[in-house]
Design a protein around this motif. Structure first.
Motif, mmCIF file in Angstrom:
data_model
loop_
_atom_site.group_PDB
_atom_site.id
_atom_site.type_symbol
_atom_site.label_atom_id
_atom_site.label_comp_id
_atom_site.label_asym_id
_atom_site.label_seq_id
_atom_site.Cartn_x
_atom_site.Cartn_y
_atom_site.Cartn_z
ATOM 1 N N GLY A 70 0.817 -1.052 0.085
ATOM 2 C CA GLY A 70 0.037 0.100 -0.120
ATOM 3 C C GLY A 70 0.795 1.271 0.003
ATOM 4 N N ARG A 71 0.203 2.210 0.330
ATOM 5 C CA ARG A 71 0.871 3.589 0.782
ATOM 6 C C ARG A 71 0.342 4.328 1.800
ATOM 7 N NH1 ARG A 71 -3.393 6.588 -0.510
ATOM 8 N NH2 ARG A 71 -4.965 5.714 -2.135
ATOM 9 N N GLU A 72 0.781 5.499 2.264
ATOM 10 C CA GLU A 72 0.253 6.344 3.213
ATOM 11 C C GLU A 72 -1.036 6.572 3.005
ATOM 12 O OE1 GLU A 72 0.847 10.391 5.512
ATOM 13 O OE2 GLU A 72 2.352 9.753 4.103
ATOM 14 N N GLY A 73 -2.072 6.050 3.858
ATOM 15 C CA GLY A 73 -3.633 6.430 3.786
ATOM 16 C C GLY A 73 -4.147 5.191 3.380
ATOM 17 N N ALA A 74 -3.652 4.335 2.679
ATOM 18 C CA ALA A 74 -4.386 3.001 2.127
ATOM 19 C C ALA A 74 -3.252 1.854 2.019
ATOM 20 C CB ALA A 74 -5.262 3.533 0.632
ATOM 21 N N TRP A 75 -4.071 0.650 2.615
ATOM 22 C CA TRP A 75 -3.220 -0.437 2.755
ATOM 23 C C TRP A 75 -4.271 -1.515 2.186
ATOM 24 C CZ3 TRP A 75 2.185 -0.216 3.010
ATOM 25 C CH2 TRP A 75 2.633 1.049 3.463
ATOM 26 N N ALA A 76 -3.397 -2.780 1.871
ATOM 27 C CA ALA A 76 -4.313 -3.941 1.651
ATOM 28 C C ALA A 76 -3.430 -5.113 2.011
ATOM 29 C CB ALA A 76 -4.774 -4.102 0.030
ATOM 30 N N ALA A 112 -5.430 -5.005 -7.104
ATOM 31 C CA ALA A 112 -6.877 -4.489 -7.328
ATOM 32 C C ALA A 112 -7.169 -3.491 -6.174
ATOM 33 C CB ALA A 112 -7.667 -5.832 -7.316
ATOM 34 N N LEU A 113 -6.674 -3.603 -5.063
ATOM 35 C CA LEU A 113 -7.224 -2.726 -3.966
ATOM 36 C C LEU A 113 -6.313 -1.438 -3.803
ATOM 37 C CD1 LEU A 113 -7.562 -5.423 -1.390
ATOM 38 C CD2 LEU A 113 -9.508 -4.246 -2.071
ATOM 39 N N VAL A 114 -5.115 -1.677 -4.238
ATOM 40 C CA VAL A 114 -4.217 -0.232 -3.917
ATOM 41 C C VAL A 114 -3.465 -0.381 -5.190
ATOM 42 C CG1 VAL A 114 -2.879 1.116 -2.461
ATOM 43 C CG2 VAL A 114 -4.275 -0.637 -1.491
ATOM 44 N N PRO A 115 -3.845 0.090 -6.395
ATOM 45 C CA PRO A 115 -3.010 0.091 -7.402
ATOM 46 C C PRO A 115 -2.085 1.080 -7.482
ATOM 47 C CG PRO A 115 -5.236 0.833 -8.018
ATOM 48 C CD PRO A 115 -5.248 0.271 -6.671
ATOM 49 N N ASP A 116 -2.086 2.170 -6.711
ATOM 50 C CA ASP A 116 -1.387 3.502 -7.097
ATOM 51 C C ASP A 116 -0.462 3.427 -5.867
ATOM 52 O OD1 ASP A 116 -3.285 3.603 -5.121
ATOM 53 O OD2 ASP A 116 -3.238 5.855 -5.115
ATOM 54 N N ARG A 117 0.340 2.154 -5.875
ATOM 55 C CA ARG A 117 1.146 1.986 -4.611
ATOM 56 C C ARG A 117 2.560 1.757 -5.400
ATOM 57 N NH1 ARG A 117 -0.202 -2.881 -5.902
ATOM 58 N NH2 ARG A 117 1.071 -4.858 -5.458
ATOM 59 N N ASP A 118 3.644 1.705 -4.422
ATOM 60 C CA ASP A 118 4.877 1.220 -5.172
ATOM 61 C C ASP A 118 5.031 -0.342 -4.744
ATOM 62 O OD1 ASP A 118 7.537 0.504 -5.631
ATOM 63 O OD2 ASP A 118 8.525 1.895 -4.417
ATOM 64 N N PRO A 119 4.959 -1.174 -5.630
ATOM 65 C CA PRO A 119 4.835 -2.768 -5.540
ATOM 66 C C PRO A 119 6.165 -3.106 -4.799
ATOM 67 C CG PRO A 119 4.835 -2.284 -7.924
ATOM 68 C CD PRO A 119 4.735 -0.927 -7.275
ATOM 69 N N SER A 120 7.321 -2.342 -5.239
ATOM 70 C CA SER A 120 8.647 -3.068 -4.714
ATOM 71 C C SER A 120 8.469 -2.959 -3.184
ATOM 72 C CB SER A 120 9.828 -2.018 -5.098
ATOM 73 O OG SER A 120 9.940 -0.844 -4.423
ATOM 74 N N SER A 121 7.690 -2.432 -2.437
ATOM 75 C CA SER A 121 7.772 -2.108 -0.964
ATOM 76 C C SER A 121 6.446 -3.140 -0.563
ATOM 77 C CB SER A 121 7.156 -0.724 -0.346
ATOM 78 O OG SER A 121 8.100 0.067 -1.065
ATOM 79 N N ASP A 122 6.021 -3.845 -1.344
ATOM 80 C CA ASP A 122 4.991 -4.965 -0.636
ATOM 81 C C ASP A 122 5.811 -5.977 0.089
ATOM 82 O OD1 ASP A 122 3.206 -3.915 -2.132
ATOM 83 O OD2 ASP A 122 3.153 -5.620 -3.619
ATOM 84 N N PHE A 123 5.312 -6.736 1.019
ATOM 85 C CA PHE A 123 5.761 -7.565 2.031
ATOM 86 C C PHE A 123 5.222 -8.833 2.203
ATOM 87 C CE2 PHE A 123 6.984 -8.779 6.354
ATOM 88 C CZ PHE A 123 8.467 -8.996 6.314
ATOM 89 N N GLN A 124 5.952 -10.006 2.221
ATOM 90 C CA GLN A 124 5.570 -11.145 2.526
ATOM 91 C C GLN A 124 5.930 -11.705 3.685
ATOM 92 O OE1 GLN A 124 6.126 -13.442 -1.159
ATOM 93 N NE2 GLN A 124 3.825 -13.442 -1.550
ATOM 94 N N PRO A 125 5.343 -11.852 4.819
ATOM 95 C CA PRO A 125 5.930 -12.367 6.093
ATOM 96 C C PRO A 125 6.389 -13.846 6.057
ATOM 97 C CG PRO A 125 3.355 -12.235 6.324
ATOM 98 C CD PRO A 125 3.799 -11.723 4.725
ATOM 99 N N MET A 126 7.561 -13.905 7.077
ATOM 100 C CA MET A 126 8.096 -15.159 7.123
ATOM 101 C C MET A 126 7.225 -15.702 8.670
ATOM 102 S SD MET A 126 9.738 -15.492 4.888
ATOM 103 C CE MET A 126 10.743 -17.113 4.908
#
Length: 379
Positions: free
Chosen positions: A320-326, A336-350
């Motif tokens: 997501g981005r400031e103000g909107a996360w998915a 689909a939920l936050v298309p206007d984000r920087d996808p390089s900051s997406d996180f998959q937890p361990m």
């Protein structure tokens, strides 16, 4: 596997937005149930008021509807706002649905100046009492009764249900929407089996199978805590464990991960709070899960969270981005939920992570089980 999606945003949005995003993950559910939890709720002229808890559910017959209205009046609740769902024919398969309801009540006078704990206890008792009034001839399904929260559950496909209840008309909005498209694997089709699950402001939904369900369920039931009941789904225990962690043990959110997936003895020896956590693991050993599971949850203050089990075989991604996360089961759901984000900051937890979207929604907080949590460190 089921499919999960959560959106948390500063600006209220329609739940239909999340249902539309669920279409990107539609191969992961089978139409056996949809559940929605809305938090930061707006409908009719209603906006958050702690004195106006919202009752949500289904009256299956006119008799059941009258029972609900009479009971709430007798208990001292005054109706303030009543959302009447508009129906579009041909979308809802079930025929025994007299009325879906979302009604905000003023608290009875005796509870208006009580503590939060006393008010929450009263709301839980009322919800359970209404559920107990249900029978074959007078069927009542109650999902939640709490300030600023409503739930919608129905059997069918997400967009089909959204269209049937006219959720696309913008009359209902929220700052958080949790959605689960159910894939029925172990139990019968039952509205109470649809995720998310809810108790006293705490809600979770899960993708996976809880193979340790029976001993966990029996331990929770043995505590004889009101609301620890039902269990039409093996995932409902995750909600109750989170409730037990926060409300009964009075521990911080980070402790939840230490209870359901504790570190091993070797890891605890090197942990700065190892002695405390070893004792916690022993005291709550019956609550250790055996996945695979991905658990998404929300709290009354609009905190959202994501945790994984040790096996990490049920994926989930947050972005997501400031103000909107998915948070979603698949990356395409986040897209689909936050298309206007920087996808390089997406996180998959361990396996050791708890991902937290705080109420301010400025940035993610990623906490590791190897880190101390401040309240214990300060003590």
């Amino acid at each position: 596997m089921c499919r999960l999606a959560l959106k948390s945003a500063n600006e209220p949005f329609s739940p239909y937005e999340v249902l539309t995003a669920m279409e990107a993950m539609q191969e992961g559910y089978d139409g056996s149930g949809l559940g929605l939890l809305l938090r930061g709720l707006e409908f009719e002229d209603f906006k958050y008021n702690p004195n106006f808890p919202v009752l949500s559910g289904i009256a299956h017959t006119e008799k059941a509807w009258n029972t609900i209205k009479d009971y709430m009046e007798e208990r001292g609740y005054e109706l303030k706002y009543d959302h009447r769902f508009h129906h579009e024919e041909g979308h809802i398969e079930a025929t025994d649905r007299f009325r879906y309801f979302m009604r905000a009540y003023r608290m009875p006078p005796a509870f208006r100046d009580k503590s939060t704990e006393e008010r929450e206890e009263e709301l839980l008792k009322t919800r359970l009492a209404l559920r107990a009034l249900s029978n074959d001839d007078n069927k009542i399904t109650v999902f939640s009764f709490y300030p600023d929260v409503a739930m919608i559950k129905e059997v069918g496909w997400p967009l089909q249900i959204g269209n049937g209840l006219c959720l696309h008309d913008g009359q209902i909005k929220s700052r958080i929407c949790m959605a689960q498209g159910r894939q029925n694997t172990n139990y019968g089709i039952n509205l109470y089996a649809c995720h998310p699950f809810f108790i006293q402001g705490i809600s979770t939904m899960t993708n996976g199978e809880n193979t340790a369900f029976v001993p966990i369920r029996d331990w929770l039931i043995g505590k004889q805590i009101p609301g620890y009941m039902g269990y039409q789904s093996d995932s409902e225990v995750f909600t109750h464990i989170l409730h037990y962690t926060l409300k009964k043990l009075k521990l911080p959110l980070q402790a939840y991960k230490h209870i359901i997936t504790p570190l091993n003895s070797g890891e605890l020896k090197n942990h700065p709070q190892g002695e405390f956590l070893s004792g916690l693991r022993q005291a709550c050993k019956r609550l250790i899960i055996d996945g695979p599971n991905a658990v998404i949850g929300t709290l009354p203050d609009e905190t959202s969270l994501l945790v994984m089990d040790q096996k990490k075989l049920r994926p989930a991604t947050v972005g997501g981005r400031e103000g909107a996360w998915a948070i979603a089961s698949e990356l395409c759901g986040v897209d689909a939920l936050v298309p206007d984000r920087d996808p390089s900051s997406d996180f998959q937890p361990m396996r050791e992570h708890t991902v937290i979207i705080p109420p301010h929604r400025k940035e993610l907080e990623i906490w590791s089980q190897y880190d101390p949590f401040p309240s214990i460190q300060a003590a």
